[in-house]
Design a protein around this motif. Sequence first.
Motif, PDB file in Angstrom:
ATOM      1  N   ALA A 297      -7.186  42.533  43.718  1.00 26.89           N
ATOM      2  CA  ALA A 297      -5.910  41.821  43.767  1.00 26.89           C
ATOM      3  C   ALA A 297      -5.476  41.562  45.204  1.00 26.89           C
ATOM      4  O   ALA A 297      -4.943  40.493  45.525  1.00 26.89           O
ATOM      5  CB  ALA A 297      -4.837  42.626  43.033  1.00 26.89           C
ATOM      6  N   THR A 298      -5.715  42.538  46.087  1.00 30.95           N
ATOM      7  CA  THR A 298      -5.367  42.354  47.501  1.00 30.95           C
ATOM      8  C   THR A 298      -6.199  41.250  48.121  1.00 30.95           C
ATOM      9  O   THR A 298      -5.685  40.398  48.854  1.00 30.95           O
ATOM     10  CB  THR A 298      -5.587  43.668  48.268  1.00 30.95           C
ATOM     11  N   ILE A 299      -7.488  41.239  47.825  1.00 37.38           N
ATOM     12  CA  ILE A 299      -8.379  40.204  48.358  1.00 37.38           C
ATOM     13  C   ILE A 299      -7.951  38.834  47.866  1.00 37.38           C
ATOM     14  O   ILE A 299      -7.881  37.863  48.637  1.00 37.38           O
ATOM     15  CB  ILE A 299      -9.830  40.500  47.953  1.00 37.38           C
ATOM     16  N   ILE A 300      -7.635  38.734  46.567  1.00 36.82           N
ATOM     17  CA  ILE A 300      -7.235  37.451  45.989  1.00 36.82           C
ATOM     18  C   ILE A 300      -5.929  36.968  46.611  1.00 36.82           C
ATOM     19  O   ILE A 300      -5.775  35.793  46.944  1.00 36.82           O
ATOM     20  CB  ILE A 300      -7.099  37.574  44.454  1.00 36.82           C
ATOM     21  N   LEU A 301      -4.964  37.895  46.806  1.00 37.53           N
ATOM     22  CA  LEU A 301      -3.677  37.508  47.380  1.00 37.53           C
ATOM     23  C   LEU A 301      -3.847  36.970  48.797  1.00 37.53           C
ATOM     24  O   LEU A 301      -3.336  35.888  49.127  1.00 37.53           O
ATOM     25  CB  LEU A 301      -2.717  38.706  47.396  1.00 37.53           C
ATOM     26  N   ILE A 302      -4.546  37.696  49.645  1.00 41.05           N
ATOM     27  CA  ILE A 302      -4.704  37.272  51.030  1.00 41.05           C
ATOM     28  C   ILE A 302      -5.484  35.964  51.108  1.00 41.05           C
ATOM     29  O   ILE A 302      -5.139  35.063  51.879  1.00 41.05           O
ATOM     30  CB  ILE A 302      -5.411  38.377  51.843  1.00 41.05           C
ATOM     31  N   SER A 303      -6.515  35.821  50.277  1.00 43.36           N
ATOM     32  CA  SER A 303      -7.291  34.578  50.263  1.00 43.36           C
ATOM     33  C   SER A 303      -6.426  33.404  49.818  1.00 43.36           C
ATOM     34  O   SER A 303      -6.487  32.315  50.396  1.00 43.36           O
ATOM     35  CB  SER A 303      -8.496  34.719  49.336  1.00 43.36           C
ATOM     36  N   SER A 304      -5.594  33.639  48.781  1.00 43.63           N
ATOM     37  CA  SER A 304      -4.737  32.551  48.291  1.00 43.63           C
ATOM     38  C   SER A 304      -3.688  32.166  49.321  1.00 43.63           C
ATOM     39  O   SER A 304      -3.347  30.992  49.463  1.00 43.63           O
ATOM     40  CB  SER A 304      -4.061  32.964  46.982  1.00 43.63           C
ATOM     41  N   LEU A 305      -3.180  33.155  50.042  1.00 48.55           N
ATOM     42  CA  LEU A 305      -2.192  32.858  51.079  1.00 48.55           C
ATOM     43  C   LEU A 305      -2.786  31.933  52.138  1.00 48.55           C
ATOM     44  O   LEU A 305      -2.151  30.984  52.577  1.00 48.55           O
ATOM     45  CB  LEU A 305      -1.707  34.159  51.732  1.00 48.55           C
ATOM     46  N   ILE A 306      -4.013  32.208  52.532  1.00 46.93           N
ATOM     47  CA  ILE A 306      -4.651  31.396  53.569  1.00 46.93           C
ATOM     48  C   ILE A 306      -5.041  30.022  53.021  1.00 46.93           C
ATOM     49  O   ILE A 306      -4.721  28.983  53.603  1.00 46.93           O
ATOM     50  CB  ILE A 306      -5.883  32.113  54.130  1.00 46.93           C
ATOM     51  N   ILE A 307      -5.703  29.996  51.866  1.00 43.54           N
ATOM     52  CA  ILE A 307      -6.228  28.741  51.325  1.00 43.54           C
ATOM     53  C   ILE A 307      -5.105  27.836  50.829  1.00 43.54           C
ATOM     54  O   ILE A 307      -5.004  26.664  51.215  1.00 43.54           O
ATOM     55  CB  ILE A 307      -7.234  29.025  50.193  1.00 43.54           C
ATOM     56  N   ILE A 308      -4.237  28.380  49.962  1.00 41.80           N
ATOM     57  CA  ILE A 308      -3.181  27.549  49.366  1.00 41.80           C
ATOM     58  C   ILE A 308      -2.206  27.080  50.431  1.00 41.80           C
ATOM     59  O   ILE A 308      -1.858  25.902  50.518  1.00 41.80           O
ATOM     60  CB  ILE A 308      -2.453  28.328  48.258  1.00 41.80           C
ATOM     61  N   ASP A 309      -1.758  28.012  51.277  1.00 38.25           N
ATOM     62  CA  ASP A 309      -0.755  27.638  52.274  1.00 38.25           C
ATOM     63  C   ASP A 309      -1.323  26.670  53.310  1.00 38.25           C
ATOM     64  O   ASP A 309      -0.650  25.743  53.741  1.00 38.25           O
ATOM     65  CB  ASP A 309      -0.219  28.892  52.966  1.00 38.25           C
ATOM     66  N   LEU A 310      -2.554  26.886  53.719  1.00 36.21           N
ATOM     67  CA  LEU A 310      -3.121  26.056  54.773  1.00 36.21           C
ATOM     68  C   LEU A 310      -3.498  24.670  54.269  1.00 36.21           C
ATOM     69  O   LEU A 310      -3.173  23.663  54.897  1.00 36.21           O
ATOM     70  CB  LEU A 310      -4.353  26.748  55.364  1.00 36.21           C
ATOM     71  N   PHE A 311      -4.130  24.592  53.106  1.00 37.44           N
ATOM     72  CA  PHE A 311      -4.674  23.323  52.647  1.00 37.44           C
ATOM     73  C   PHE A 311      -3.738  22.567  51.696  1.00 37.44           C
ATOM     74  O   PHE A 311      -3.720  21.336  51.716  1.00 37.44           O
ATOM     75  CB  PHE A 311      -6.027  23.546  51.969  1.00 37.44           C
ATOM     76  N   VAL A 312      -2.993  23.282  50.874  1.00 39.18           N
ATOM     77  CA  VAL A 312      -2.105  22.602  49.927  1.00 39.18           C
ATOM     78  C   VAL A 312      -0.751  22.323  50.565  1.00 39.18           C
ATOM     79  O   VAL A 312      -0.313  21.174  50.675  1.00 39.18           O
ATOM     80  CB  VAL A 312      -1.946  23.437  48.635  1.00 39.18           C
ATOM     81  N   VAL A 313      -0.066  23.394  51.009  1.00 42.50           N
ATOM     82  CA  VAL A 313       1.239  23.210  51.641  1.00 42.50           C
ATOM     83  C   VAL A 313       1.106  22.365  52.905  1.00 42.50           C
ATOM     84  O   VAL A 313       1.898  21.463  53.168  1.00 42.50           O
ATOM     85  CB  VAL A 313       1.878  24.577  51.971  1.00 42.50           C
TER      86      VAL A 313
END
Length: 471
Positions: A295-311
């Motif tokens: 869950a920690t790995i998924i959260l940190i990965s999503s923060l980087i990927i979603i925030d950087l590329f989507v937002v």
Amino acid sequence: MDVNGIIISDLLRPSVLKSSTLSALLRILSLSSLLVSQKSDTPLFYSYLALLAWVPLPLGSNKAWAISLLSSITFALLAWWLVLYTQRKLSLSKSFSNSWLVIALLLCAPLWALMQFQLDITIDPANTLQDALFGFALAGLFTLTTLLVKSKRRIKLLCFTLVGSGLFQAVYGSMMTLTGIEYLFFVPKEHYLNLTTGTFVNRNHLAGYLELTLAVGIGLMISTLDGSSAANWRDFFRRLLTTLLGNKARLRIILVMMVAGLVMSHSRMGNSAFFASLSIAGVLALILSRRSTKATIILISSLIIIDLFVVGTFFGVEQVVQRLEKTSDSSETRDEVNTYTLGAIEDNLLTGSGAGSYYTLFPAYREYDAGRGFYNHAHNDYFEFASDYGVVVTGCLMLAVLLVFISAIRAQIKRKNTLMRGLAFSATMAIIALAIHSTVDFNLQIPANAATFVIILALGQISLHHKSRER
């Protein structure tokens, strides 16, 4: 008669009865003193939270009157705590008792500033005296945090206050930019038009504030993660709905909005420092904590990927990239400013020129290639502290930050409590982010950012030394 192996006639003996009664009375007195302690400083704690919410509003408190107000209220809160302590309604917390060295190191700067003023070392006595006052206030905020934040409920209230303040800055700044009605704190905006600055004058200082508050929010998010695997499909869907509709989803949306505000500031180092610190702190958390989960790995990965590329796609990350690509030695004068500041440091290596004196000192060292702009701060916190205070005091301040960083690392290794590990992650990420950003900017010269950073340092100490008294 025997009950659970205890003979009741033995309990009725005078010696046994006296001992058990005394033990019960001691427990009752201990519990009642704890309840009195919690109730006695409740108004003080909420006043402290109100101060933290106020600090970034008046242009980051980067005005003489705002600095004086912040310092005066901090001293008043400290005096309030001391009155309660002398009345035996409060006691020292373990976090405070284990932070005396950090507090002593933080006090080195204002004490030396007073010495500079008294010994007539400074070239700008008025600013030196003001910096001394503010330095004592920062040490006071660190002390208040370790003394007042002594339960899980208060820790969460403090964290949500900081996150809420960051959310307001991001939303307010974004709305000002999108609507074209650009105001700061009841003042029309003159600089950085069409860029998100919140109630700060400079976009880089909003970026610095969001880096710190985002670190706190991500730490809170990590503290809510459930590391156990789902027992069955029903349990899996229950957790999925909880994530989509519960507190986690609301906090995640808040973090997305804050990242959008950070991206819309178009601050090069602000965005770079945020994503770099998130990546570094995430890797450290996975390496250090034996309890790290998928869950920690998924959260940190999503923060980087979603925030950087989507937002970033919707709110202008490509413009930040373009600014980074266009950055060069020929287009920037900060490297020349740093070179001339080094000359000032060499001339005042041990004593410094006086706290807050950079504004007065730098014109004597600058050359024509530093550009036409007037520099009231060095665009490097390390150089400015060394120029103002000397290398010895600057080293003391850096050592204080290093000690907290070590405490946060130790907490990620040792602590089992998820909230304490989340706090440790927040402190680690905030320290890394500001350490990077401070190489090209002066966030620590902005009172709101300096105060928020000091409070996060205190949370780093709490993450290691806090002991819950809840039964």
